[in-house]
Design a protein around this motif. Structure first.
Motif, PDB file in Angstrom:
ATOM      1  N   PRO A  52       0.839  -1.200   0.000  1.00 45.92           N
ATOM      2  CA  PRO A  52       0.000   0.000   0.000  1.00 45.92           C
ATOM      3  C   PRO A  52       0.874   1.251   0.000  1.00 45.92           C
ATOM      4  O   PRO A  52       2.073   1.177   0.297  1.00 45.92           O
ATOM      5  N   PRO A  53       0.299   2.395  -0.330  1.00 43.05           N
ATOM      6  CA  PRO A  53       1.068   3.639  -0.268  1.00 43.05           C
ATOM      7  C   PRO A  53       1.612   3.878   1.145  1.00 43.05           C
ATOM      8  O   PRO A  53       1.066   3.387   2.124  1.00 43.05           O
ATOM      9  N   LEU A  54       2.693   4.605   1.229  1.00 44.95           N
ATOM     10  CA  LEU A  54       3.344   5.008   2.478  1.00 44.95           C
ATOM     11  C   LEU A  54       4.170   3.906   3.131  1.00 44.95           C
ATOM     12  O   LEU A  54       4.607   4.070   4.264  1.00 44.95           O
ATOM     13  N   ARG A  55       4.396   2.801   2.455  1.00 42.29           N
ATOM     14  CA  ARG A  55       5.182   1.740   3.081  1.00 42.29           C
ATOM     15  C   ARG A  55       6.618   2.211   3.243  1.00 42.29           C
ATOM     16  O   ARG A  55       7.212   2.758   2.334  1.00 42.29           O
ATOM     17  N   PRO A  56       7.173   1.998   4.435  1.00 43.61           N
ATOM     18  CA  PRO A  56       8.570   2.382   4.653  1.00 43.61           C
ATOM     19  C   PRO A  56       9.527   1.336   4.085  1.00 43.61           C
ATOM     20  O   PRO A  56       9.132   0.193   3.860  1.00 43.61           O
ATOM     21  N   PRO A  57      10.777   1.707   3.863  1.00 48.33           N
ATOM     22  CA  PRO A  57      11.752   0.702   3.432  1.00 48.33           C
ATOM     23  C   PRO A  57      11.986  -0.307   4.553  1.00 48.33           C
ATOM     24  O   PRO A  57      11.823   0.015   5.734  1.00 48.33           O
ATOM     25  N   PRO A  58      12.375  -1.533   4.206  1.00 48.95           N
ATOM     26  CA  PRO A  58      12.520  -2.576   5.228  1.00 48.95           C
ATOM     27  C   PRO A  58      13.531  -2.232   6.322  1.00 48.95           C
ATOM     28  O   PRO A  58      13.398  -2.685   7.454  1.00 48.95           O
ATOM     29  N   GLN A  59      14.525  -1.399   6.013  1.00 48.11           N
ATOM     30  CA  GLN A  59      15.548  -1.049   6.993  1.00 48.11           C
ATOM     31  C   GLN A  59      15.007  -0.212   8.151  1.00 48.11           C
ATOM     32  O   GLN A  59      15.664  -0.062   9.172  1.00 48.11           O
ATOM     33  N   VAL A  60      13.814   0.331   8.014  1.00 47.61           N
ATOM     34  CA  VAL A  60      13.229   1.182   9.060  1.00 47.61           C
ATOM     35  C   VAL A  60      12.698   0.351  10.227  1.00 47.61           C
ATOM     36  O   VAL A  60      12.736   0.783  11.383  1.00 47.61           O
ATOM     37  N   PHE A  61      12.243  -0.856   9.953  1.00 46.20           N
ATOM     38  CA  PHE A  61      11.523  -1.631  10.966  1.00 46.20           C
ATOM     39  C   PHE A  61      12.367  -2.000  12.183  1.00 46.20           C
ATOM     40  O   PHE A  61      11.905  -1.891  13.312  1.00 46.20           O
ATOM     41  N   GLY A  62      13.597  -2.428  11.987  1.00 43.71           N
ATOM     42  CA  GLY A  62      14.450  -2.808  13.116  1.00 43.71           C
ATOM     43  C   GLY A  62      14.654  -1.683  14.121  1.00 43.71           C
ATOM     44  O   GLY A  62      14.377  -1.846  15.313  1.00 43.71           O
ATOM     45  N   PRO A  63      15.131  -0.514  13.669  1.00 42.87           N
ATOM     46  CA  PRO A  63      15.321   0.585  14.625  1.00 42.87           C
ATOM     47  C   PRO A  63      14.018   1.070  15.270  1.00 42.87           C
ATOM     48  O   PRO A  63      13.992   1.358  16.469  1.00 42.87           O
ATOM     49  N   VAL A  64      12.950   1.126  14.491  1.00 37.01           N
ATOM     50  CA  VAL A  64      11.671   1.589  15.054  1.00 37.01           C
ATOM     51  C   VAL A  64      11.198   0.621  16.129  1.00 37.01           C
ATOM     52  O   VAL A  64      10.818   1.037  17.230  1.00 37.01           O
ATOM     53  N   TRP A  65      11.232  -0.679  15.826  1.00 35.43           N
ATOM     54  CA  TRP A  65      10.761  -1.652  16.818  1.00 35.43           C
ATOM     55  C   TRP A  65      11.652  -1.686  18.050  1.00 35.43           C
ATOM     56  O   TRP A  65      11.166  -1.874  19.169  1.00 35.43           O
ATOM     57  N   THR A  66      12.949  -1.488  17.887  1.00 35.41           N
ATOM     58  CA  THR A  66      13.837  -1.448  19.052  1.00 35.41           C
ATOM     59  C   THR A  66      13.429  -0.308  19.976  1.00 35.41           C
ATOM     60  O   THR A  66      13.312  -0.492  21.198  1.00 35.41           O
ATOM     61  N   LEU A  67      13.200   0.867  19.415  1.00 32.24           N
ATOM     62  CA  LEU A  67      12.760   2.010  20.212  1.00 32.24           C
ATOM     63  C   LEU A  67      11.401   1.740  20.870  1.00 32.24           C
ATOM     64  O   LEU A  67      11.214   1.996  22.066  1.00 32.24           O
ATOM     65  N   LEU A  68      10.469   1.192  20.107  1.00 34.30           N
ATOM     66  CA  LEU A  68       9.129   0.928  20.646  1.00 34.30           C
ATOM     67  C   LEU A  68       9.155  -0.143  21.737  1.00 34.30           C
ATOM     68  O   LEU A  68       8.453  -0.024  22.745  1.00 34.30           O
ATOM     69  N   TYR A  69       9.954  -1.184  21.546  1.00 34.92           N
ATOM     70  CA  TYR A  69      10.078  -2.216  22.588  1.00 34.92           C
ATOM     71  C   TYR A  69      10.649  -1.617  23.870  1.00 34.92           C
ATOM     72  O   TYR A  69      10.209  -1.941  24.963  1.00 34.92           O
ATOM     73  N   GLY A  70      11.638  -0.749  23.725  1.00 32.81           N
ATOM     74  CA  GLY A  70      12.195  -0.088  24.902  1.00 32.81           C
ATOM     75  C   GLY A  70      11.173   0.783  25.614  1.00 32.81           C
ATOM     76  O   GLY A  70      11.053   0.745  26.850  1.00 32.81           O
ATOM     77  N   LEU A  71      10.415   1.562  24.840  1.00 34.59           N
ATOM     78  CA  LEU A  71       9.379   2.410  25.436  1.00 34.59           C
ATOM     79  C   LEU A  71       8.292   1.579  26.115  1.00 34.59           C
ATOM     80  O   LEU A  71       7.830   1.923  27.205  1.00 34.59           O
ATOM     81  N   MET A  72       7.871   0.482  25.465  1.00 35.53           N
ATOM     82  CA  MET A  72       6.812  -0.327  26.072  1.00 35.53           C
ATOM     83  C   MET A  72       7.309  -0.981  27.357  1.00 35.53           C
ATOM     84  O   MET A  72       6.572  -1.089  28.333  1.00 35.53           O
ATOM     85  N   GLY A  73       8.575  -1.395  27.377  1.00 39.44           N
ATOM     86  CA  GLY A  73       9.138  -1.981  28.587  1.00 39.44           C
ATOM     87  C   GLY A  73       9.230  -0.972  29.717  1.00 39.44           C
ATOM     88  O   GLY A  73       8.900  -1.274  30.871  1.00 39.44           O
ATOM     89  N   THR A 163      -0.545  -4.176   7.169  1.00 41.29           N
ATOM     90  CA  THR A 163      -0.928  -5.594   7.121  1.00 41.29           C
ATOM     91  C   THR A 163      -2.179  -5.792   6.287  1.00 41.29           C
ATOM     92  O   THR A 163      -2.234  -6.668   5.414  1.00 41.29           O
ATOM     93  N   ALA A 164      -3.196  -4.967   6.537  1.00 39.18           N
ATOM     94  CA  ALA A 164      -4.445  -5.067   5.768  1.00 39.18           C
ATOM     95  C   ALA A 164      -4.202  -4.722   4.302  1.00 39.18           C
ATOM     96  O   ALA A 164      -4.738  -5.383   3.403  1.00 39.18           O
ATOM     97  N   GLY A 165      -3.389  -3.697   4.058  1.00 39.91           N
ATOM     98  CA  GLY A 165      -3.096  -3.290   2.686  1.00 39.91           C
ATOM     99  C   GLY A 165      -2.370  -4.363   1.905  1.00 39.91           C
ATOM    100  O   GLY A 165      -2.729  -4.680   0.766  1.00 39.91           O
ATOM    101  N   VAL A 166      -1.354  -4.956   2.499  1.00 42.71           N
ATOM    102  CA  VAL A 166      -0.616  -6.038   1.831  1.00 42.71           C
ATOM    103  C   VAL A 166      -1.543  -7.226   1.587  1.00 42.71           C
ATOM    104  O   VAL A 166      -1.556  -7.807   0.499  1.00 42.71           O
ATOM    105  N   GLY A 167      -2.337  -7.576   2.589  1.00 39.19           N
ATOM    106  CA  GLY A 167      -3.266  -8.689   2.410  1.00 39.19           C
ATOM    107  C   GLY A 167      -4.223  -8.442   1.263  1.00 39.19           C
ATOM    108  O   GLY A 167      -4.373  -9.282   0.364  1.00 39.19           O
ATOM    109  N   HIS A 168      -4.842  -7.280   1.275  1.00 42.40           N
ATOM    110  CA  HIS A 168      -5.827  -6.940   0.240  1.00 42.40           C
ATOM    111  C   HIS A 168      -5.181  -6.881  -1.146  1.00 42.40           C
ATOM    112  O   HIS A 168      -5.703  -7.461  -2.109  1.00 42.40           O
ATOM    113  N   LEU A 169      -4.076  -6.172  -1.271  1.00 43.66           N
ATOM    114  CA  LEU A 169      -3.444  -5.992  -2.581  1.00 43.66           C
ATOM    115  C   LEU A 169      -2.875  -7.293  -3.149  1.00 43.66           C
ATOM    116  O   LEU A 169      -2.680  -7.405  -4.357  1.00 43.66           O
ATOM    117  N   ASN A 170      -2.619  -8.258  -2.286  1.00 45.22           N
ATOM    118  CA  ASN A 170      -2.073  -9.546  -2.724  1.00 45.22           C
ATOM    119  C   ASN A 170      -3.119 -10.659  -2.665  1.00 45.22           C
ATOM    120  O   ASN A 170      -2.772 -11.839  -2.648  1.00 45.22           O
TER     121      ASN A 170
END
Length: 186
Positions: A52-73, A163-170
């Motif tokens: 779907p539109p606005l998808r980030p490059p795959p390299q973004v997910f690791g750093p974003v999730w690391t920050l989010l996991y730290g914040l949630m903890g 997730t919904a966008g990838v599912g629908h488009l595929n």
């Protein structure tokens, strides 16, 4: 609601009592799940899917999730170690947090391992609902804990869209064979 969650799936209080352990546990578990999913294959599969539109490059997910996991903890540490609100107890918050962490860690194996975007969507919708409630509870105990959850909630909303966008488009089929056929056609 949370009194029926088995104690075996609840993270021990001692983890929440230690801010470093509370922050590092979700980061370590998230990293383990990420690396167990074979990152190179995951990235190539991600790029082969219609997005779907606005998808980030795959390299973004690791750093974003690391920050989010730290914040949630850190949010969990603050909320669980503060005096409980009239809405819930520290044990109930530990159980809810543990359940949401399990759901969070299941998303990647559902989506990239089993290649089941419909199951991954059901997982993440459940995750959004559970974390919405958890954020509400955190705010009732500690404002900083509640605010630490807000970036996570925003990212979960975005991840639900992806997730919904990838599912629908595929056509809800992101199997290796389907992606390989698609790659041959292009």
């Amino acid at each position: 609601m949370t009194t029926h969650l088995p104690r075996l799936t609840t993270i021990p209080y001692d983890v929440f009592a230690n801010p470093a352990a509370s922050v590092l546990l979700p980061i370590a578990l998230g990293t383990a799940v990420g690396f167990s999913s074979r990152p190179k294959q995951t990235q190539s599969a991600y790029l082969a899917m219609k997005q779907p539109p606005l998808r980030p490059p795959p390299q973004v997910f690791g750093p974003v999730w690391t920050l989010l996991y730290g914040l949630m903890g850190y949010a969990a540490h603050r909320a669980v170690t503060k005096y409980p609100s009239s809405l819930t107890s520290a044990d109930q918050m530990r159980s809810l947090y543990s359940a949401q962490l399990i759901l969070n860690l299941l998303w990647m194996p559902l989506f990239f391992g089993l290649r089941k975007p419909a199951l991954a969507l059901a997982d993440i919708v459940s995750l959004v609902g559970l974390n919405g409630y958890l954020t509400y509870l955190y705010f009732s105990v500690d404002k900083v804990a509640g605010f630490c959850q807000l970036p996570y909630m925003a990212w979960l909303g975005f991840a639900t869209y992806l997730t919904a966008g990838v599912g629908h488009l595929n056509n809800w089929d992101i199997s290796e064979s389907t992606l390989a056929k698609r790659a041959k056609r292009t």
